[in-house]
Design a protein around this motif. Structure first.
Motif, short mmCIF file in Angstrom:
data_model
loop_
_atom_site.label_atom_id
_atom_site.label_comp_id
_atom_site.label_asym_id
_atom_site.label_seq_id
_atom_site.Cartn_x
_atom_site.Cartn_y
_atom_site.Cartn_z
N SER A 138 0.83 -1.20 0.00
CA SER A 138 0.00 0.00 0.00
C SER A 138 0.86 1.26 0.00
CB SER A 138 -0.91 0.01 1.23
OG SER A 138 -0.14 0.16 2.41
N LEU A 139 0.21 2.40 -0.15
CA LEU A 139 0.89 3.69 -0.05
C LEU A 139 1.44 3.86 1.36
CD1 LEU A 139 1.37 6.23 -1.84
CD2 LEU A 139 -0.62 7.24 -0.72
N PRO A 140 2.75 4.09 1.51
CA PRO A 140 3.38 4.10 2.84
C PRO A 140 3.11 5.37 3.65
CG PRO A 140 5.02 4.60 1.19
CD PRO A 140 3.75 4.29 0.44
N LEU A 141 1.87 5.55 4.05
CA LEU A 141 1.49 6.69 4.89
C LEU A 141 1.09 6.18 6.27
CD1 LEU A 141 -0.67 8.78 2.40
CD2 LEU A 141 1.70 9.21 3.09
N TYR A 142 1.89 6.58 7.29
CA TYR A 142 1.55 6.11 8.64
C TYR A 142 0.54 7.06 9.25
CZ TYR A 142 1.94 3.78 13.10
OH TYR A 142 1.65 3.08 14.23
N ILE A 143 -0.70 6.88 8.83
CA ILE A 143 -1.84 7.64 9.36
C ILE A 143 -2.82 6.61 9.91
CG2 ILE A 143 -3.74 9.21 8.80
CD1 ILE A 143 -2.01 10.26 6.49
N PRO A 144 -3.29 6.77 11.13
CA PRO A 144 -4.21 5.78 11.71
C PRO A 144 -5.35 5.43 10.77
CG PRO A 144 -3.61 7.41 13.36
CD PRO A 144 -3.01 7.88 12.07
N GLY A 145 -5.55 4.14 10.58
CA GLY A 145 -6.62 3.67 9.72
C GLY A 145 -6.19 3.32 8.32
N THR A 146 -5.01 3.76 7.89
CA THR A 146 -4.54 3.42 6.54
C THR A 146 -4.03 1.99 6.53
OG1 THR A 146 -2.29 4.22 7.01
CG2 THR A 146 -3.87 5.81 6.09
N PRO A 147 -4.03 1.33 5.35
CA PRO A 147 -3.51 -0.04 5.26
C PRO A 147 -2.08 -0.17 5.78
CG PRO A 147 -4.71 0.49 3.27
CD PRO A 147 -4.62 1.76 4.06
N TYR A 148 -1.25 0.86 5.51
CA TYR A 148 0.15 0.81 5.96
C TYR A 148 0.23 0.82 7.49
CZ TYR A 148 5.09 2.00 6.47
OH TYR A 148 6.41 1.99 6.83
N ALA A 149 -0.50 1.75 8.11
CA ALA A 149 -0.49 1.82 9.58
C ALA A 149 -1.06 0.55 10.19
CB ALA A 149 -1.29 3.04 10.05
N ASN A 150 -2.10 0.01 9.58
CA ASN A 150 -2.69 -1.24 10.08
C ASN A 150 -1.71 -2.39 9.96
OD1 ASN A 150 -5.08 0.08 10.66
ND2 ASN A 150 -6.07 -0.50 8.74
N ALA A 151 -0.90 -2.38 8.88
CA ALA A 151 0.08 -3.46 8.68
C ALA A 151 1.16 -3.42 9.74
CB ALA A 151 0.69 -3.34 7.29
N VAL A 152 1.63 -2.20 10.08
CA VAL A 152 2.65 -2.08 11.13
C VAL A 152 2.11 -2.62 12.45
CG1 VAL A 152 4.02 -0.45 12.48
CG2 VAL A 152 3.76 -0.11 10.00
N LYS A 153 0.86 -2.30 12.77
CA LYS A 153 0.24 -2.79 14.00
C LYS A 153 0.03 -4.31 13.94
CE LYS A 153 -2.15 1.57 14.98
NZ LYS A 153 -3.47 2.26 15.08
N ALA A 154 -0.34 -4.82 12.76
CA ALA A 154 -0.53 -6.25 12.60
C ALA A 154 0.77 -7.01 12.82
CB ALA A 154 -1.09 -6.57 11.22
N ARG A 155 1.88 -6.42 12.32
CA ARG A 155 3.17 -7.07 12.53
C ARG A 155 3.50 -7.15 14.02
NH1 ARG A 155 8.37 -6.76 13.65
NH2 ARG A 155 9.84 -7.91 12.33
N ILE A 156 3.18 -6.10 14.77
CA ILE A 156 3.41 -6.10 16.22
C ILE A 156 2.60 -7.21 16.89
CG2 ILE A 156 3.11 -4.78 18.34
CD1 ILE A 156 3.65 -2.24 16.67
N ARG A 157 1.34 -7.38 16.45
CA ARG A 157 0.50 -8.42 17.03
C ARG A 157 1.01 -9.82 16.68
NH1 ARG A 157 -3.64 -4.85 15.32
NH2 ARG A 157 -4.08 -6.16 13.51
N ILE A 158 1.44 -10.01 15.43
CA ILE A 158 1.99 -11.31 15.03
C ILE A 158 3.24 -11.61 15.85
CG2 ILE A 158 2.97 -12.67 13.15
CD1 ILE A 158 1.29 -10.96 11.21
N SER A 159 4.11 -10.61 16.00
CA SER A 159 5.33 -10.79 16.80
C SER A 159 4.98 -11.18 18.22
CB SER A 159 6.16 -9.50 16.79
OG SER A 159 6.57 -9.17 15.48
N SER A 160 3.96 -10.54 18.78
CA SER A 160 3.53 -10.86 20.14
C SER A 160 3.03 -12.30 20.23
CB SER A 160 2.43 -9.89 20.57
OG SER A 160 1.97 -10.19 21.87
N SER A 161 2.29 -12.74 19.21
CA SER A 161 1.78 -14.12 19.18
C SER A 161 2.93 -15.11 19.11
CB SER A 161 0.85 -14.32 17.98
OG SER A 161 -0.29 -13.50 18.08
N VAL A 162 3.93 -14.80 18.29
CA VAL A 162 5.08 -15.69 18.15
C VAL A 162 5.86 -15.76 19.47
CG1 VAL A 162 7.29 -16.04 16.98
CG2 VAL A 162 5.28 -15.35 15.66
N LYS A 163 6.04 -14.63 20.11
CA LYS A 163 6.75 -14.61 21.40
C LYS A 163 6.00 -15.44 22.45
CE LYS A 163 9.02 -10.13 20.72
NZ LYS A 163 9.09 -8.71 21.14
#
Length: 492
Positions: free
Chosen positions: A217-242
């Motif tokens: 997606s367009l790399p704009l870190y604005i709440p609600g954008t696909p890019y911002a959601n992806a960064v948050k999703a990565r944090i959640r996946i990392s937490s699940s793996v840990k």
């Protein structure tokens, strides 16, 4: 008025700075004696340059209008301004091979910074130098271990049969959804030891889909954008793996350091599992964060690219009745030598020669990876060209695969070409998995999954593509309608 003029001065100064930054690289080139810059254009948009035109969607079975026009005007090597950087674009097989083979010597990986934000700064896909070498060595050892496991092949076949069984009674399926379901279930089992029925699997898949949407997606870190959601999703996946790692360690599993053994002091050795994560936890050369990032890389590599390759194979075979019939004959011959419910093995896989031709041709013709990002580490002379230090360098893999001077009738799906080109699978002519020290370590695993899936697919179904859906480079390849198939099941 004073405030207005101050704002105008700042704006004009900012605009002038952008323009100066855009064209400055052309004015201060140090080693002009090494050669001349390739011809080309920086475009007229500060920072972006020609990026939007370069990324304009087009069928992945073509080079696209941007590359076609630029190669026609400037030749196979030209300069441009892409991804916020002055760039040398190579559509030349010799220069592409030179770039791929000189990783960490003359060139280094250089993906745009926003990609780092989603993948993480220690992802094997973006790190360079000794860190990449260390991670890659671990990846190669882990892939070798997985390949040697009998239950890896058994599980691929089990998931294949589950997917195909769910098609019975259906007239249409959205194949990209089915392919992603298949590849995710296979990779999440091999990496994390999770089955499709477990609640964690569904949560990780949901986050992973969000992660993938943001990656392209367009790399704009604005709440609600696909890019911002992806960064948050990565944090959640990392937490699940840990959390999974903590649970494993609470089970008192003791790992040694040779990457291919695991022991459990509390569980009967016949019941223990030796999956990717358990082996990875025994690698002392990786930090905890590197192990978590490594898991995400494995999920990414085993999920998206493999599923898209599966979709391409199914799409192209649907358009080639002759390829379908030859696949059916090959797999019927393999099945005839086995008992009714006997699982496939490595010897069966080695007999799937035409299947490999089909996969090779889908890779060449479909071009899952159109280009890779590199950067010149110092001033480099190639033939008469100067590649300045610090400039981005883009070897375009698809242009070589679709070059009529290299491949006869390149705009046709013709898997039989590989009966005579087999020796060229890792040469300058064919680089679907990259090359050099960044050659994809999991490429063989992807081939096995697709070959086993095809084994049962061609023996149980015929299919046709609904409408004119085709693979589109955007820049990552996707089927815009998800590849809707009309399916016809026939019992053996």
């Amino acid at each position: 008025m004073g405030f207005f003029w101050m704002v105008m001065v700042i704006f004009v100064g900012f605009l002038f700075g952008l323009i100066l930054n855009h064209f400055l690289p052309l004015l201060f080139l140090k080693n002009k004696k090494l050669g001349v810059l390739p011809r080309g254009s920086f475009g007229y948009m500060p920072l972006l340059g020609e990026t939007l035109a370069f990324l304009n969607p087009h069928p992945s079975t073509t080079v696209g209008s941007f590359l076609q026009e630029h190669c026609s005007r400037y030749g196979k090597v030209f300069k441009s301004h892409l991804f916020f950087s002055p760039t040398i674009v190579s559509c030349d097989q010799e220069l592409n091979y030179f770039i791929l083979q000189n990783e960490d010597k003359l060139f280094e990986c250089s993906y745009p910074k926003p990609i780092h934000g989603v993948l993480g700064k220690i992802s094997m896909l973006v790190v360079v130098g000794d860190t990449h070498k260390r991670l890659r060595n671990v990846a190669i050892n882990l892939v070798s271990t997985i390949k040697s496991k009998h239950d890896f092949l058994t599980y691929i076949e089990k998931i294949t049969l589950q997917i195909l069984d769910s098609w019975k009674g259906k007239k249409q399926i959205i194949f990209c959804q089915e392919a992603r379901k298949f590849t995710f279930n296979v990779i999440v089992k091999q990496v994390l030891g999770l089955t499709p029925e477990e609640p964690q699997t569904a949560r990780i898949l949901e986050d992973f889909l969000t992660f993938m949407r943001g990656l392209i997606s367009l790399p704009l870190y604005i709440p609600g954008t696909p890019y911002a959601n992806a960064v948050k999703a990565r944090i959640r996946i990392s937490s699940s793996v840990k959390q999974i790692i903590k649970e494993r360690r609470r089970n008192n599993i003791i790992f040694n350091n040779n990457y291919n053994m695991c022991e459990n002091t509390n569980i009967n050795s016949q019941k223990k599992e030796c999956d990717f994560l358990e082996i990875l936890l025994g690698v002392d050369t990786l930090s905890e964060d590197e192990k978590v990032s490594f898991v995400l890389d494995a999920l990414l590599g085993g999920y998206e690219t493999t599923s898209i390759l599966m979709a391409m194979v199914v799409h192209f075979v649907a358009k080639s009745p002759a390829a379908f019939e030859q696949l059916k004959v090959e797999h019927a011959s393999i099945r005839s030598k086995k008992n009714k419910d006997e699982p496939l093995n490595w010897e069966d896989y080695k007999m799937m020669t035409f299947t490999q031709n089909v996969i090779n041709e889908a890779l060449r013709y479909g071009n899952i990876v159109k280009f890779v990002h590199r950067k010149a580490m110092k001033d480099i002379k190639f033939k008469d060209y100067l590649i300045p230090a610090g400039w981005k360098v883009l070897p375009i893999l698809s242009t070589v695969h679709l070059d009529p001077s290299i491949h006869s009738s390149p705009l046709e799906f013709h898997p039989w070409r590989w009966e005579t080109q087999r020796q060229d699978q890792t040469s300058k002519k064919f680089t679907p998995f990259g090359g050099g020290s960044r050659y994809c370590p999991g490429s063989e695993l992807a081939r096995v999954e697709i070959a086993f899936f095809l084994h049962h697919l061609v023996q149980n179904f015929r299919w046709s593509v609904e409408g004119d859906d085709q693979p589109i480079a955007h820049p990552y390849v996707e089927f815009q309608r998800g590849l809707v198939l009309n399916v016809d099941h026939f019992a053996l």
